[in-house]
Design a protein around this motif. Sequence first.
Motif, PDB file in Angstrom:
ATOM      1  N   MET A  97      51.488  30.015  86.659  1.00 50.51           N
ATOM      2  CA  MET A  97      51.348  29.666  88.073  1.00 50.51           C
ATOM      3  C   MET A  97      50.816  30.846  88.873  1.00 50.51           C
ATOM      4  SD  MET A  97      51.832  26.646  88.802  1.00 50.51           S
ATOM      5  CE  MET A  97      51.962  26.684  90.570  1.00 50.51           C
ATOM      6  N   LEU A 109      59.306  14.988  98.753  1.00 51.08           N
ATOM      7  CA  LEU A 109      59.902  15.512  97.525  1.00 51.08           C
ATOM      8  C   LEU A 109      61.409  15.290  97.562  1.00 51.08           C
ATOM      9  CD1 LEU A 109      58.563  17.158  95.177  1.00 51.08           C
ATOM     10  CD2 LEU A 109      59.548  19.172  96.223  1.00 51.08           C
ATOM     11  N   LEU A 110      62.013  15.533  98.720  1.00 48.79           N
ATOM     12  CA  LEU A 110      63.463  15.406  98.846  1.00 48.79           C
ATOM     13  C   LEU A 110      63.901  13.949  98.794  1.00 48.79           C
ATOM     14  CD1 LEU A 110      64.121  18.075 101.578  1.00 48.79           C
ATOM     15  CD2 LEU A 110      64.576  18.239  99.153  1.00 48.79           C
ATOM     16  N   VAL A 166      60.998  26.086 100.900  1.00 48.67           N
ATOM     17  CA  VAL A 166      62.009  25.309 100.180  1.00 48.67           C
ATOM     18  C   VAL A 166      62.125  25.821  98.759  1.00 48.67           C
ATOM     19  CG1 VAL A 166      62.637  23.038  99.343  1.00 48.67           C
ATOM     20  CG2 VAL A 166      61.681  23.311 101.610  1.00 48.67           C
ATOM     21  N   GLY A 184      54.661  25.532  99.443  1.00 47.03           N
ATOM     22  CA  GLY A 184      54.938  24.092  99.462  1.00 47.03           C
ATOM     23  C   GLY A 184      55.492  23.587  98.149  1.00 47.03           C
ATOM     24  N   HIS A 185      54.869  22.485  97.666  1.00 48.82           N
ATOM     25  CA  HIS A 185      55.246  21.898  96.385  1.00 48.82           C
ATOM     26  C   HIS A 185      55.319  22.921  95.275  1.00 48.82           C
ATOM     27  CE1 HIS A 185      53.449  17.884  97.602  1.00 48.82           C
ATOM     28  NE2 HIS A 185      54.700  17.655  97.313  1.00 48.82           N
ATOM     29  N   TYR A 186      54.278  23.754  95.240  1.00 56.54           N
ATOM     30  CA  TYR A 186      54.134  24.652  94.111  1.00 56.54           C
ATOM     31  C   TYR A 186      55.250  25.686  94.110  1.00 56.54           C
ATOM     32  CZ  TYR A 186      49.647  22.528  93.221  1.00 56.54           C
ATOM     33  OH  TYR A 186      48.660  21.627  92.911  1.00 56.54           O
ATOM     34  N   LEU A 203      62.049  25.915  90.818  1.00 51.96           N
ATOM     35  CA  LEU A 203      62.767  24.952  89.975  1.00 51.96           C
ATOM     36  C   LEU A 203      62.759  25.436  88.525  1.00 51.96           C
ATOM     37  CD1 LEU A 203      63.933  21.977  90.258  1.00 51.96           C
ATOM     38  CD2 LEU A 203      61.801  21.238  89.286  1.00 51.96           C
ATOM     39  N   PHE A 248      55.202  28.722  82.111  1.00 53.74           N
ATOM     40  CA  PHE A 248      54.779  27.987  83.308  1.00 53.74           C
ATOM     41  C   PHE A 248      54.758  28.904  84.532  1.00 53.74           C
ATOM     42  CE2 PHE A 248      56.417  25.962  87.163  1.00 53.74           C
ATOM     43  CZ  PHE A 248      55.362  25.126  87.453  1.00 53.74           C
ATOM     44  N   ILE A 249      55.858  29.658  84.741  1.00 55.67           N
ATOM     45  CA  ILE A 249      55.933  30.524  85.924  1.00 55.67           C
ATOM     46  C   ILE A 249      54.790  31.540  85.900  1.00 55.67           C
ATOM     47  CG2 ILE A 249      57.321  32.266  87.115  1.00 55.67           C
ATOM     48  CD1 ILE A 249      59.811  30.811  86.179  1.00 55.67           C
ATOM     49  N   ILE A 264      57.377  18.157 101.779  1.00 58.27           N
ATOM     50  CA  ILE A 264      58.662  18.569 101.233  1.00 58.27           C
ATOM     51  C   ILE A 264      59.720  17.494 101.469  1.00 58.27           C
ATOM     52  CG2 ILE A 264      59.696  19.878 103.164  1.00 58.27           C
ATOM     53  CD1 ILE A 264      59.243  21.062  99.551  1.00 58.27           C
ATOM     54  N   VAL A 294      51.866  20.192  86.791  1.00 55.59           N
ATOM     55  CA  VAL A 294      51.425  21.302  87.635  1.00 55.59           C
ATOM     56  C   VAL A 294      50.485  22.211  86.854  1.00 55.59           C
ATOM     57  CG1 VAL A 294      52.178  23.282  88.955  1.00 55.59           C
ATOM     58  CG2 VAL A 294      53.465  21.176  89.061  1.00 55.59           C
ATOM     59  N   LEU A 339      69.518  21.325  93.639  1.00 56.31           N
ATOM     60  CA  LEU A 339      69.308  20.119  94.437  1.00 56.31           C
ATOM     61  C   LEU A 339      70.492  19.887  95.371  1.00 56.31           C
ATOM     62  CD1 LEU A 339      67.777  17.576  91.916  1.00 56.31           C
ATOM     63  CD2 LEU A 339      66.691  18.525  93.926  1.00 56.31           C
ATOM     64  N   VAL A 373      70.071  22.070  98.368  1.00 57.61           N
ATOM     65  CA  VAL A 373      69.013  21.610  99.272  1.00 57.61           C
ATOM     66  C   VAL A 373      69.461  20.369 100.051  1.00 57.61           C
ATOM     67  CG1 VAL A 373      66.653  20.773  99.396  1.00 57.61           C
ATOM     68  CG2 VAL A 373      67.248  22.542  97.763  1.00 57.61           C
ATOM     69  N   PHE A 386      69.273  11.515  92.321  1.00 53.94           N
ATOM     70  CA  PHE A 386      70.732  11.532  92.444  1.00 53.94           C
ATOM     71  C   PHE A 386      71.275  10.121  92.296  1.00 53.94           C
ATOM     72  CE2 PHE A 386      71.427  15.755  93.986  1.00 53.94           C
ATOM     73  CZ  PHE A 386      72.790  15.926  93.848  1.00 53.94           C
ATOM     74  N   ALA A 430      58.228  25.229  95.396  1.00 55.15           N
ATOM     75  CA  ALA A 430      59.439  24.489  95.008  1.00 55.15           C
ATOM     76  C   ALA A 430      59.507  24.345  93.493  1.00 55.15           C
ATOM     77  CB  ALA A 430      59.462  23.119  95.682  1.00 55.15           C
ATOM     78  N   LEU A 431      58.362  24.042  92.861  1.00 58.59           N
ATOM     79  CA  LEU A 431      58.379  23.809  91.411  1.00 58.59           C
ATOM     80  C   LEU A 431      58.528  25.107  90.618  1.00 58.59           C
ATOM     81  CD1 LEU A 431      55.742  20.965  91.247  1.00 58.59           C
ATOM     82  CD2 LEU A 431      58.170  20.772  90.806  1.00 58.59           C
ATOM     83  N   VAL A 432      57.919  26.207  91.104  1.00 63.21           N
ATOM     84  CA  VAL A 432      58.095  27.497  90.409  1.00 63.21           C
ATOM     85  C   VAL A 432      59.570  27.902  90.454  1.00 63.21           C
ATOM     86  CG1 VAL A 432      57.632  29.968  90.544  1.00 63.21           C
ATOM     87  CG2 VAL A 432      55.769  28.361  90.725  1.00 63.21           C
ATOM     88  N   ARG A 462      46.473  26.946  90.799  1.00 65.57           N
ATOM     89  CA  ARG A 462      46.138  25.531  90.973  1.00 65.57           C
ATOM     90  C   ARG A 462      45.996  24.806  89.642  1.00 65.57           C
ATOM     91  NH1 ARG A 462      48.192  25.849  94.958  1.00 65.57           N
ATOM     92  NH2 ARG A 462      47.348  26.135  97.045  1.00 65.57           N
ATOM     93  N   PHE A 488      64.007  25.742  95.127  1.00 65.10           N
ATOM     94  CA  PHE A 488      64.911  25.048  94.217  1.00 65.10           C
ATOM     95  C   PHE A 488      65.481  26.055  93.224  1.00 65.10           C
ATOM     96  CE2 PHE A 488      62.476  20.962  95.089  1.00 65.10           C
ATOM     97  CZ  PHE A 488      63.502  20.422  95.820  1.00 65.10           C
ATOM     98  N   ILE A 508      70.011  19.737 104.084  1.00 69.85           N
ATOM     99  CA  ILE A 508      69.177  18.763 104.786  1.00 69.85           C
ATOM    100  C   ILE A 508      70.067  17.750 105.526  1.00 69.85           C
ATOM    101  CG2 ILE A 508      67.468  16.924 104.500  1.00 69.85           C
ATOM    102  CD1 ILE A 508      66.206  19.549 103.964  1.00 69.85           C
ATOM    103  N   MET A 555      56.336  20.484  84.928  1.00 67.10           N
ATOM    104  CA  MET A 555      55.625  21.688  84.529  1.00 67.10           C
ATOM    105  C   MET A 555      54.250  21.307  83.983  1.00 67.10           C
ATOM    106  SD  MET A 555      57.902  23.691  85.306  1.00 67.10           S
ATOM    107  CE  MET A 555      59.150  22.774  86.135  1.00 67.10           C
TER     108      MET A 555
END
Lengths: 284, 326
Positions: free
Chosen positions: A274, A97-98, B52, B107-109, B115, A270-271, A94, A229, B243, B246, A105, B111-113, A279, B54, B250, A226
Motif C-alpha cells: 500500500m 463503510l460503517l 478513521v 479515507g477507505h485506504y 484494519l 499488503f501494508i 466512511i 485493494v 469495529l 468505531v 455485526f 481504514a483498510l491499512v 492505488r 480500524f 459513532i 486486501m
Amino acid sequence: MDPYLIEAIINGILLGGVLALLALGLNLIFGVIDVVWIAYADIVMCGMYVIYFLYVEYGIPLPLTCLMAIASIAALGVVVHLLIIAPVLNSAPINQLLATGGLLFFLQSFATLLFGTDFRNIGVRLPVLEIATLYISFSRLIAFAVGLIGAVALYLFLKRTYIGTAIRAIAQDREIVGLMGVDQRRIYLVTSAIGGALAGLAACLLALQYDVHPHIGNTFGPVIFMICVLGGLGNMIGGFIASFIISQIIAIGGYYANTELSYVLAFTFFIVLMFVRPRGIFAR
Amino acid sequence: MTVSRIAMLVGLVILIALPAVVPPYFLHLLIQILLWAFIYTAWALMGRFGFVSFGHGAFMGVGAYVPALLWTYYDVTPWIGIPLGIAFSMLLALVIGYPCFRLRVVGHYFALVTLALSQVVLLSLVAARDITGGSLGFTQKAVGHSWYALQFPEKSYFYGISIVVWLIGLYVWQRIDRSINREALEAISEDEDAAAAIGIDVLREKLRVTVISAALTALGGAIYAQYMMYLNPETVSGIAVSLQIVFAVIAGGVYSMLGPTVGSLLTLSLTEGLRVWFGTNFIGAANTIYGILLILCIIFMPQGIVGALKGLRFRLQHTKVAAPAE
C-alpha cells in the motif's frame, strides 16, 4: 522439490480460484455502486447456512440446493442494497463503510442467535485425487474450476449484453450515463443481485470444504479486502491476479511456518505494498 | 458556564461516592464503562477529524499484552511494563502513520491499512501461543493486593484508577479541542492541499494526533488487562475490537467531548441489559439488536446521539429567539 511444497503451491492456486470469485463480486459492487461491502464474507456465510439447511435438514439434492442458495443470496443482495446502501448512497464514504460494518455485526450475531456457535458440516466427502505422490482434494479442484468459469461468465456478461455494457458505463461515469437513458437505480439493483449471486456461488464452493459457523466470515473477509485493494478497488483483472498472489503467500507461508504466521505475512505484504503502490499493484 | 461547571463537579462527586452504595456487580460494570469510555475518547481524538482508524485494536492489544507478558514471565513490574507497552504502541503508530500520511493514504485506504494492522497484531498474538496461550488466552500471575504488581482484588481501587484515566482522556480531548492544532486538523480534514498551501505541516499534525491517540489507547488496554487479569487476543485486539471502538463512538457522537463516553455507557448497558434479560440461551441477541441500532444510527443520526441532542437544543433555542421577532 519436496512434494509437500508442491502440494502447498497447488492448493494455493486452487484457493486462489475461490478468492478470485469473491474478489470479483466485491469489485463489481465497488466499481459500479462505489460502496465497499465490508460484510461481503458474512453474506457468503448466510449462503453456506442456506445450503446446510436445505441439504442436511430437508434432504434436497445438492445441485438444486446450490441453485436455490445462489438465488436466495442474490435476493439478499438486493435487500441489502435497498435497506442499507440506498439510504447512505450520498453520505461520506466512511459512513457507507460503517453502515455495512453494522450489517457485519448484525449478520454474525443473528446467525449466532439462530444457529448457535456450533460448527456444521454438510457431510459431503468428495474423493481425493492421487497423482504420483501428490494428494489433491477434488472439492478444491471443483471450487477452482467453477471459480474460473464464474469469472469468465461474468466477463462475457459484462462485455456482450446490454445490461453488462450499461454496468460498465456506469462504472466509468455515473453522471453521463443517466443522460444516455440508463436507469441508474435499476442497474444498481442488478449489480447488487449479481454480487449476491457470486457470493452464493462462492458459498456453494466453500461449503464443500469448510464447516459453517457464524464467524466464518472473519476467516476470509479481511483477506478478500486486501485482495481487492491490492488489485486496485474496482479493477477486476487486478483483483483476479492479486487473489493468486495472496493465496500463494498464504499457502507457502503455511508450509514453512504455520497458518497464522502466513496470514501475518500476507497482511504485512499488503501494508507494505500500500505504501509502494497506494492505488493497487496495477494502477496506471 | 458556571452552572454547567457546578453540574460537572456534582456529577464527579456522585461518581466518586458511588462505590459506597452500589453492589459489586454494578461497580464492575461502571469500571468497564469508564475504561472503554477512555479508549473510545482516545479513538475520537483522530476520528473527529475524519481519520478513521480500524487499527486501534492493535494499539490496545500491544498495550495490554506487553506489561502482562513482562510481569508474568520476567517479573517486571507494570510500572515499567505499561510505559514500555505505550512506547511500543506509539512506535507502531509512527511506523504505520508516517508512510500513510506521507504517501496520502486516506479515507477507505487508510481504514483498510489500519484494519490489516489489527489483524497482524491479533494473528501474531495467536501465533505466539507458547507464551500467550493462543486463542485460549492466558491469566496473569496473581499476587493479591499489591501496588508493585498493580493488582487489587478490591474493585474500588480499579474504580478510582478508571475514573482517573477517564478524566485524563477528557482532559487531552479538551486540550486538543482548545488548541490551534484543532483548527489545523480541521483544515486538513476539509482539504489537505489547501491546508498545506496555507502553511500547515500536514504530516506533523496528523502524526502527532495519531501517536497521542495510540498512546492513550495502549494505556487503556494496559489498565483493562490489569483489571481483568485474563487476556484473550480476541477481546483486546483484532478487527472485532477495532469495529467495536468505531461503532460505539459513532453511536455516541464523535464530535463532542462526552460523545464517546455516552457511546460506552449505551453500548455496554445495552449489552449487559440484554444479556441479563435474555440469559445465556440467546448469546447473539444483544449484538443483533446492537447491529441494527448501528445501521439505523448511521442512516438517521450520523452525528451520534450527543450530536443529535445538541442539534435539537440548537433548534429549540433558535425557535425561541426567532419567535418574538414575528
